[in-house]
Design a protein around this motif. Structure first.
Motif, PDB file in Angstrom:
ATOM      1  N   UNK A 239     -21.181  61.407  51.165  1.00  0.00           N
ATOM      2  CA  UNK A 239     -20.014  62.210  51.865  1.00  0.00           C
ATOM      3  C   UNK A 239     -18.938  61.563  51.291  1.00  0.00           C
ATOM      4  N   UNK A 240     -18.019  62.474  50.590  1.00  0.00           N
ATOM      5  CA  UNK A 240     -16.608  62.131  49.992  1.00  0.00           C
ATOM      6  C   UNK A 240     -15.524  61.900  51.014  1.00  0.00           C
ATOM      7  N   UNK A 241     -14.640  60.703  50.841  1.00  0.00           N
ATOM      8  CA  UNK A 241     -13.469  60.609  51.794  1.00  0.00           C
ATOM      9  C   UNK A 241     -12.704  61.880  51.585  1.00  0.00           C
ATOM     10  N   UNK A 242     -12.147  62.166  52.925  1.00  0.00           N
ATOM     11  CA  UNK A 242     -11.014  63.306  52.786  1.00  0.00           C
ATOM     12  C   UNK A 242      -9.852  62.711  52.099  1.00  0.00           C
ATOM     13  N   UNK A 243      -9.451  61.352  52.097  1.00  0.00           N
ATOM     14  CA  UNK A 243      -8.300  60.907  51.931  1.00  0.00           C
ATOM     15  C   UNK A 243      -7.973  60.554  50.457  1.00  0.00           C
ATOM     16  N   UNK A 244      -9.020  59.619  50.017  1.00  0.00           N
ATOM     17  CA  UNK A 244      -9.188  59.375  48.495  1.00  0.00           C
ATOM     18  C   UNK A 244     -10.055  59.886  47.566  1.00  0.00           C
ATOM     19  N   UNK A 245     -10.838  60.708  48.063  1.00  0.00           N
ATOM     20  CA  UNK A 245     -11.966  61.520  47.376  1.00  0.00           C
ATOM     21  C   UNK A 245     -13.028  60.568  46.720  1.00  0.00           C
TER      22      UNK A 245
ATOM     23  N   UNK B  12     -21.452  55.201  57.168  1.00  0.00           N
ATOM     24  CA  UNK B  12     -21.652  55.600  58.633  1.00  0.00           C
ATOM     25  C   UNK B  12     -21.735  54.260  59.476  1.00  0.00           C
ATOM     26  N   UNK B  13     -20.730  54.418  60.529  1.00  0.00           N
ATOM     27  CA  UNK B  13     -20.317  53.351  61.062  1.00  0.00           C
ATOM     28  C   UNK B  13     -20.943  53.765  62.605  1.00  0.00           C
ATOM     29  N   UNK B  14     -20.974  54.803  63.099  1.00  0.00           N
ATOM     30  CA  UNK B  14     -21.526  55.315  64.423  1.00  0.00           C
ATOM     31  C   UNK B  14     -22.061  56.661  64.422  1.00  0.00           C
ATOM     32  N   UNK B  15     -23.269  56.858  64.921  1.00  0.00           N
ATOM     33  CA  UNK B  15     -23.606  58.116  65.004  1.00  0.00           C
ATOM     34  C   UNK B  15     -24.011  58.488  66.472  1.00  0.00           C
ATOM     35  N   UNK B  16     -23.777  59.643  67.092  1.00  0.00           N
ATOM     36  CA  UNK B  16     -23.926  60.173  68.374  1.00  0.00           C
ATOM     37  C   UNK B  16     -24.535  61.652  68.383  1.00  0.00           C
ATOM     38  N   UNK B  17     -25.185  61.971  69.223  1.00  0.00           N
ATOM     39  CA  UNK B  17     -25.785  63.226  69.388  1.00  0.00           C
ATOM     40  C   UNK B  17     -25.096  63.689  70.544  1.00  0.00           C
ATOM     41  N   UNK B  18     -24.686  65.101  70.436  1.00  0.00           N
ATOM     42  CA  UNK B  18     -24.133  65.859  71.659  1.00  0.00           C
ATOM     43  C   UNK B  18     -24.996  65.989  72.894  1.00  0.00           C
ATOM     44  N   UNK B  19     -24.558  66.002  74.103  1.00  0.00           N
ATOM     45  CA  UNK B  19     -25.308  66.289  75.072  1.00  0.00           C
ATOM     46  C   UNK B  19     -26.163  67.512  75.022  1.00  0.00           C
ATOM     47  N   UNK B  20     -25.931  68.594  74.368  1.00  0.00           N
ATOM     48  CA  UNK B  20     -26.987  69.721  74.245  1.00  0.00           C
ATOM     49  C   UNK B  20     -27.795  69.481  73.202  1.00  0.00           C
ATOM     50  N   UNK B  21     -27.562  68.269  72.439  1.00  0.00           N
ATOM     51  CA  UNK B  21     -28.498  67.890  71.414  1.00  0.00           C
ATOM     52  C   UNK B  21     -28.683  68.824  70.133  1.00  0.00           C
ATOM     53  N   UNK B  22     -27.596  69.645  70.021  1.00  0.00           N
ATOM     54  CA  UNK B  22     -27.667  70.470  68.641  1.00  0.00           C
ATOM     55  C   UNK B  22     -26.316  70.031  67.630  1.00  0.00           C
ATOM     56  N   UNK B  23     -25.614  69.044  67.945  1.00  0.00           N
ATOM     57  CA  UNK B  23     -24.824  68.641  66.885  1.00  0.00           C
ATOM     58  C   UNK B  23     -24.770  67.052  67.011  1.00  0.00           C
ATOM     59  N   UNK B  24     -24.616  66.424  65.838  1.00  0.00           N
ATOM     60  CA  UNK B  24     -24.634  65.177  65.378  1.00  0.00           C
ATOM     61  C   UNK B  24     -22.922  64.562  65.058  1.00  0.00           C
ATOM     62  N   UNK B  25     -22.624  63.635  65.703  1.00  0.00           N
ATOM     63  CA  UNK B  25     -21.134  63.016  65.367  1.00  0.00           C
ATOM     64  C   UNK B  25     -21.430  61.977  64.617  1.00  0.00           C
ATOM     65  N   UNK B  26     -20.757  61.844  63.352  1.00  0.00           N
ATOM     66  CA  UNK B  26     -20.703  60.521  62.843  1.00  0.00           C
ATOM     67  C   UNK B  26     -19.229  59.847  62.529  1.00  0.00           C
ATOM     68  N   UNK B  27     -19.331  58.777  62.807  1.00  0.00           N
ATOM     69  CA  UNK B  27     -17.782  58.149  62.398  1.00  0.00           C
ATOM     70  C   UNK B  27     -18.115  57.555  61.098  1.00  0.00           C
ATOM     71  N   UNK B  28     -17.269  57.721  60.128  1.00  0.00           N
ATOM     72  CA  UNK B  28     -17.415  57.119  58.759  1.00  0.00           C
ATOM     73  C   UNK B  28     -16.259  56.155  58.250  1.00  0.00           C
ATOM     74  N   UNK B  29     -16.523  55.287  57.328  1.00  0.00           N
ATOM     75  CA  UNK B  29     -15.553  54.547  56.644  1.00  0.00           C
ATOM     76  C   UNK B  29     -15.574  54.616  55.364  1.00  0.00           C
ATOM     77  N   UNK B  30     -14.303  54.703  54.595  1.00  0.00           N
ATOM     78  CA  UNK B  30     -14.305  54.982  53.211  1.00  0.00           C
ATOM     79  C   UNK B  30     -14.529  53.351  52.624  1.00  0.00           C
ATOM     80  N   UNK B  31     -15.250  52.867  51.727  1.00  0.00           N
ATOM     81  CA  UNK B  31     -15.452  51.814  51.088  1.00  0.00           C
ATOM     82  C   UNK B  31     -14.220  51.438  50.172  1.00  0.00           C
ATOM     83  N   UNK B  32     -13.476  52.512  49.602  1.00  0.00           N
ATOM     84  CA  UNK B  32     -12.468  52.241  48.931  1.00  0.00           C
ATOM     85  C   UNK B  32     -11.222  52.361  49.565  1.00  0.00           C
ATOM     86  N   UNK B  33     -10.569  53.151  50.279  1.00  0.00           N
ATOM     87  CA  UNK B  33      -9.511  53.127  51.012  1.00  0.00           C
ATOM     88  C   UNK B  33      -9.405  52.536  52.488  1.00  0.00           C
TER      89      UNK B  33
END
Length: 156
Positions: free
Chosen positions: A1-7, A13-34
């Motif tokens: 996944x490309x960083x939206x700031x520095x590309x 991936x720092x954190x992954x969570x599944x929504x209550x309905x189970x139809x969406x996965x939320x991922x917190x990411x960190x760019x190794x460059x910026x």
């Protein structure tokens, strides 16, 4: 996944969570460059087949049109909104599970008739009269006989 700031291509991936309905996965990411953080979401993307009309033209599937057709047939009938939602869900599941990229409008009409027959016999007859373009009373009688209660023969 490309960083939206520095590309930069390297994100972690720092954190992954599944929504209550189970139809969406939320991922917190960190760019190794910026070192900036951002959130991405994964959702199931299902596309409904294109509807091929009787005249050969093609149009996108429209859930609102399906709902309005059902509601017109069910007008002033004792059928709950929840039952209508369930019928629409059954129809859409059948369309999706077919895997077809295109579906004839007549096939959707048949699916609607099947659901209406299960929900309300009067609504089924109303829809069938328009869908099948009844020309005379005999056609109405045939459909009424199809959904009417079976009568028991008198005991001899």
């Amino acid at each position: 996944m490309k960083c939206p700031f520095c590309h930069h291509d390297d994100t972690q991936v720092i954190d992954t969570r599944v929504s209550e309905e189970g139809d969406t996965i939320r991922r917190r990411r960190r760019c190794a460059h910026c070192d900036k953080r951002f959130t991405t979401y994964e959702r199931i993307e299902l596309s409904m087949p294109v509807v091929v009309k009787k005249n050969g033209s093609r149009t996108d599937y429209d859930a609102a049109k399906l709902r309005s057709s059902l509601m017109l047939a069910l007008r002033k009938r004792p059928v709950s909104a929840q039952a209508v939602d369930g019928a629409i869900q059954h129809i859409e599941e059948k369309l999706l599970s077919s895997g077809a990229r295109e579906v004839m409008s007549g096939h959707i009409g048949e699916l609607v008739m099947r659901e209406l027959k299960r929900l309300d016999k009067i609504a089924y007859i109303r829809f069938a009269s328009v869908y099948k373009s009844f020309e005379d009373v005999a056609e109405f009688q045939d459909v009424i006989a199809e959904v009417g209660p079976e009568r028991k023969a008198p005991a001899s």
